[in-house]
Design a protein around this motif. Structure first.
Motif, PDB file in Angstrom:
ATOM      1  N   ASP A 181       0.813  -1.220   0.000  1.00  0.00           N
ATOM      2  CA  ASP A 181       0.000   0.000   0.000  1.00  0.00           C
ATOM      3  C   ASP A 181       0.846   1.270   0.000  1.00  0.00           C
ATOM      4  O   ASP A 181       0.324   2.373   0.130  1.00  0.00           O
ATOM      5  CB  ASP A 181      -0.943   0.001   1.214  1.00  0.00           C
ATOM      6  N   GLY A 182       2.179   1.118  -0.119  1.00  0.00           N
ATOM      7  CA  GLY A 182       3.066   2.278  -0.187  1.00  0.00           C
ATOM      8  C   GLY A 182       3.723   2.657   1.129  1.00  0.00           C
ATOM      9  O   GLY A 182       4.606   3.504   1.166  1.00  0.00           O
ATOM     10  N   THR A 183       3.283   2.039   2.243  1.00  0.00           N
ATOM     11  CA  THR A 183       3.883   2.333   3.545  1.00  0.00           C
ATOM     12  C   THR A 183       5.336   1.868   3.568  1.00  0.00           C
ATOM     13  O   THR A 183       5.647   0.764   3.137  1.00  0.00           O
ATOM     14  CB  THR A 183       3.108   1.620   4.665  1.00  0.00           C
ATOM     15  N   VAL A 184       6.227   2.734   4.071  1.00  0.00           N
ATOM     16  CA  VAL A 184       7.659   2.401   4.135  1.00  0.00           C
ATOM     17  C   VAL A 184       8.057   2.169   5.583  1.00  0.00           C
ATOM     18  O   VAL A 184       7.781   2.997   6.455  1.00  0.00           O
ATOM     19  CB  VAL A 184       8.516   3.529   3.531  1.00  0.00           C
ATOM     20  N   LEU A 185       8.689   1.020   5.851  1.00  0.00           N
ATOM     21  CA  LEU A 185       9.164   0.674   7.187  1.00  0.00           C
ATOM     22  C   LEU A 185      10.669   0.439   7.139  1.00  0.00           C
ATOM     23  O   LEU A 185      11.180  -0.119   6.168  1.00  0.00           O
ATOM     24  CB  LEU A 185       8.468  -0.597   7.703  1.00  0.00           C
ATOM     25  N   TYR A 186      11.369   0.866   8.169  1.00  0.00           N
ATOM     26  CA  TYR A 186      12.803   0.618   8.287  1.00  0.00           C
ATOM     27  C   TYR A 186      13.031  -0.286   9.499  1.00  0.00           C
ATOM     28  O   TYR A 186      12.645   0.057  10.611  1.00  0.00           O
ATOM     29  CB  TYR A 186      13.566   1.933   8.437  1.00  0.00           C
ATOM     30  N   ARG A 187      13.635  -1.428   9.277  1.00  0.00           N
ATOM     31  CA  ARG A 187      13.854  -2.395  10.339  1.00  0.00           C
ATOM     32  C   ARG A 187      15.253  -2.988  10.239  1.00  0.00           C
ATOM     33  O   ARG A 187      15.852  -3.041   9.155  1.00  0.00           O
ATOM     34  CB  ARG A 187      12.822  -3.530  10.270  1.00  0.00           C
ATOM     35  N   THR A 188      15.756  -3.475  11.397  1.00  0.00           N
ATOM     36  CA  THR A 188      17.051  -4.142  11.455  1.00  0.00           C
ATOM     37  C   THR A 188      16.831  -5.610  11.800  1.00  0.00           C
ATOM     38  O   THR A 188      16.092  -5.926  12.745  1.00  0.00           O
ATOM     39  CB  THR A 188      17.944  -3.494  12.534  1.00  0.00           C
ATOM     40  N   VAL A 189      17.442  -6.508  11.047  1.00  0.00           N
ATOM     41  CA  VAL A 189      17.274  -7.941  11.288  1.00  0.00           C
ATOM     42  C   VAL A 189      17.886  -8.279  12.645  1.00  0.00           C
ATOM     43  O   VAL A 189      19.057  -8.037  12.899  1.00  0.00           O
ATOM     44  CB  VAL A 189      17.963  -8.772  10.186  1.00  0.00           C
ATOM     45  N   ASN A 190      17.056  -8.800  13.553  1.00  0.00           N
ATOM     46  CA  ASN A 190      17.535  -9.131  14.890  1.00  0.00           C
ATOM     47  C   ASN A 190      17.031 -10.475  15.394  1.00  0.00           C
ATOM     48  O   ASN A 190      17.245 -10.833  16.541  1.00  0.00           O
ATOM     49  CB  ASN A 190      17.151  -8.036  15.889  1.00  0.00           C
ATOM     50  N   ASP A 191      16.352 -11.212  14.522  1.00  0.00           N
ATOM     51  CA  ASP A 191      15.771 -12.475  14.988  1.00  0.00           C
ATOM     52  C   ASP A 191      15.450 -13.355  13.787  1.00  0.00           C
ATOM     53  O   ASP A 191      15.487 -12.908  12.634  1.00  0.00           O
ATOM     54  CB  ASP A 191      14.491 -12.200  15.783  1.00  0.00           C
ATOM     55  N   THR A 192      15.157 -14.590  14.062  1.00  0.00           N
ATOM     56  CA  THR A 192      14.688 -15.510  13.032  1.00  0.00           C
ATOM     57  C   THR A 192      13.641 -16.412  13.659  1.00  0.00           C
ATOM     58  O   THR A 192      13.261 -16.223  14.823  1.00  0.00           O
ATOM     59  CB  THR A 192      15.850 -16.339  12.455  1.00  0.00           C
ATOM     60  N   GLY A 193      13.177 -17.377  12.946  1.00  0.00           N
ATOM     61  CA  GLY A 193      12.175 -18.282  13.486  1.00  0.00           C
ATOM     62  C   GLY A 193      11.923 -19.406  12.504  1.00  0.00           C
ATOM     63  O   GLY A 193      12.423 -19.405  11.375  1.00  0.00           O
ATOM     64  N   THR A 194      11.147 -20.388  12.945  1.00  0.00           N
ATOM     65  CA  THR A 194      10.859 -21.539  12.078  1.00  0.00           C
ATOM     66  C   THR A 194      10.231 -21.103  10.769  1.00  0.00           C
ATOM     67  O   THR A 194      10.573 -21.586   9.696  1.00  0.00           O
ATOM     68  CB  THR A 194       9.919 -22.518  12.801  1.00  0.00           C
ATOM     69  N   PHE A 195       9.305 -20.140  10.834  1.00  0.00           N
ATOM     70  CA  PHE A 195       8.618 -19.699   9.623  1.00  0.00           C
ATOM     71  C   PHE A 195       9.613 -19.085   8.628  1.00  0.00           C
ATOM     72  O   PHE A 195       9.552 -19.335   7.432  1.00  0.00           O
ATOM     73  CB  PHE A 195       7.530 -18.671   9.978  1.00  0.00           C
ATOM     74  N   ALA A 196      10.544 -18.265   9.119  1.00  0.00           N
ATOM     75  CA  ALA A 196      11.499 -17.604   8.232  1.00  0.00           C
ATOM     76  C   ALA A 196      12.541 -18.594   7.717  1.00  0.00           C
ATOM     77  O   ALA A 196      12.992 -18.508   6.571  1.00  0.00           O
ATOM     78  CB  ALA A 196      12.190 -16.459   8.974  1.00  0.00           C
ATOM     79  N   TYR A 197      12.915 -19.540   8.561  1.00  0.00           N
ATOM     80  CA  TYR A 197      13.892 -20.542   8.143  1.00  0.00           C
ATOM     81  C   TYR A 197      13.326 -21.387   7.009  1.00  0.00           C
ATOM     82  O   TYR A 197      14.020 -21.759   6.066  1.00  0.00           O
ATOM     83  CB  TYR A 197      14.255 -21.440   9.331  1.00  0.00           C
ATOM     84  N   SER A 198      12.023 -21.676   7.088  1.00  0.00           N
ATOM     85  CA  SER A 198      11.377 -22.508   6.060  1.00  0.00           C
ATOM     86  C   SER A 198      10.946 -21.696   4.847  1.00  0.00           C
ATOM     87  O   SER A 198      10.685 -22.255   3.777  1.00  0.00           O
ATOM     88  CB  SER A 198      10.143 -23.208   6.656  1.00  0.00           C
TER      89      SER A 198
END
Length: 226
Positions: A182-199
Motif C-alpha cells: 500500500d506504499g507504507t515504508v518501514l525501516y527495520r534491522t534484522v535481529n531475529d529468526t524463526g521456524t517460519f522464516a527458516y522454512s
C-alpha cells in the motif's frame, strides 16, 4: 383489592385519584394497566417508578399511593445540563488551541516548546524517522511476503525496531527498507529468526505493536538492503 395488569377483570376500572403531579391514590377497580393508560405511560415505566418487577404480578390496594415516573424524567433531564456544559468547555478550548495564529505560535516561550518536544509520542517520532529516511535507496532483493508480530505479546523485550528473517538471506544487523504493497515504508534491522522464516526465505516477520498491525495481517513488500 385491585388486580394487576396481568390478570383480566370484568369490573370497569375507576380513574385513580390524583394526589399531585407525580402521585395518584388507588381506587377500587384500578390496576397498573389502567393507571398507566390514564397517564400516558407504559406498564413497565410505572412498575420501574414504583420498584416493581417489570412484567411481574402487581398487587395493589385501594388507598395505596402510586408514583408516576414524570418527576424522575425531569430530574434526569436537568442533571444532564451540567455534564453537557462540562464536556463543551474542553472541546471549545481544544478548538481555540488548534486555531492558534502563526503569530501566537511564533511567540511561544522556548520552555513550552521544549516541553512539547519531550512529550512527543513514539508514533510521531517513528513517522519523522521514516520521512527523513524515505529518500534512502539501497540494493533491491525483490518481493517478500510480510507478516507482523508483537514482541511484547511473546514476552520479548527486543522492541519494535527489528524484523525476523532467514539469516542465510539477511544476517543479523542487516538494515532493511520495506515498502509495503500500500506504499507504507518501514525501516527495520534484522535481529531475529524463526521456524517460519527458516522454512520460507522469501518471508519477513515485522515487529509492530498489536494496535498498529494492519487489519489484513499478511501482505507483500519490496525489500532493499540499506
Amino acid at each position: 383489592m385491585a388486580l394487576t395488569a396481568m390478570g383480566a377483570t370484568a369490573k370497569t376500572a375507576q380513574a385513580a385519584t390524583t394526589i399531585d403531579s407525580t402521585h395518584v391514590s388507588v381506587e377500587a377497580g384500578d390496576t397498573y394497566k389502567s393507571i398507566a393508560a390514564a397517564n400516558g405511560l407504559s406498564i413497565a415505566e410505572l412498575e420501574q417508578a414504583n420498584g416493581r418487577e417489570v412484567g411481574g404480578f402487581d398487587l395493589i390496594f385501594p388507598g395505596e399511593t402510586i408514583t408516576l415516573p414524570t418527576a424522575q424524567a425531569t430530574t434526569n433531564t436537568q442533571t444532564q445540563t451540567p455534564t453537557q456544559a462540562a464536556t463543551t468547555a474542553p472541546t471549545q478550548q481544544a478548538a481555540q488551541t488548534q486555531t492558534q495564529t502563526p503569530t501566537q505560535a511564533a511567540t511561544t516561550a522556548p520552555t513550552q516548546q521544549a516541553a512539547q518536544t519531550q512529550t512527543q509520542t513514539p508514533a510521531t517520532t517513528n513517522t519523522q524517522t521514516q520521512t527523513t529516511q524515505s529518500s534512502t535507496t539501497g540494493t533491491s532483493h525483490g518481493t517478500f511476503k510480510i507478516s507482523f508480530y508483537d514482541p511484547a505479546v511473546l514476552g520479548s523485550n527486543m522492541g519494535y525496531s527489528g524484523v525476523a528473517a532467514n539469516l542465510s538471506v539477511f544476517p543479523k544487523g542487516t538494515q532493511l527498507k520495506i515498502t509495503l504493497a500500500d506504499g507504507t515504508v518501514l525501516y527495520r534491522t534484522v535481529n531475529d529468526t524463526g521456524t517460519f522464516a527458516y522454512s520460507n526465505p522469501q518471508q519477513l516477520d515485522v515487529a509492530m505493536p498489536n494496535a498498529q498491525i494492519p487489519s489484513y495481517g499478511v501482505t507483500s513488500a519490496t525489500v532493499e538492503v540499506i
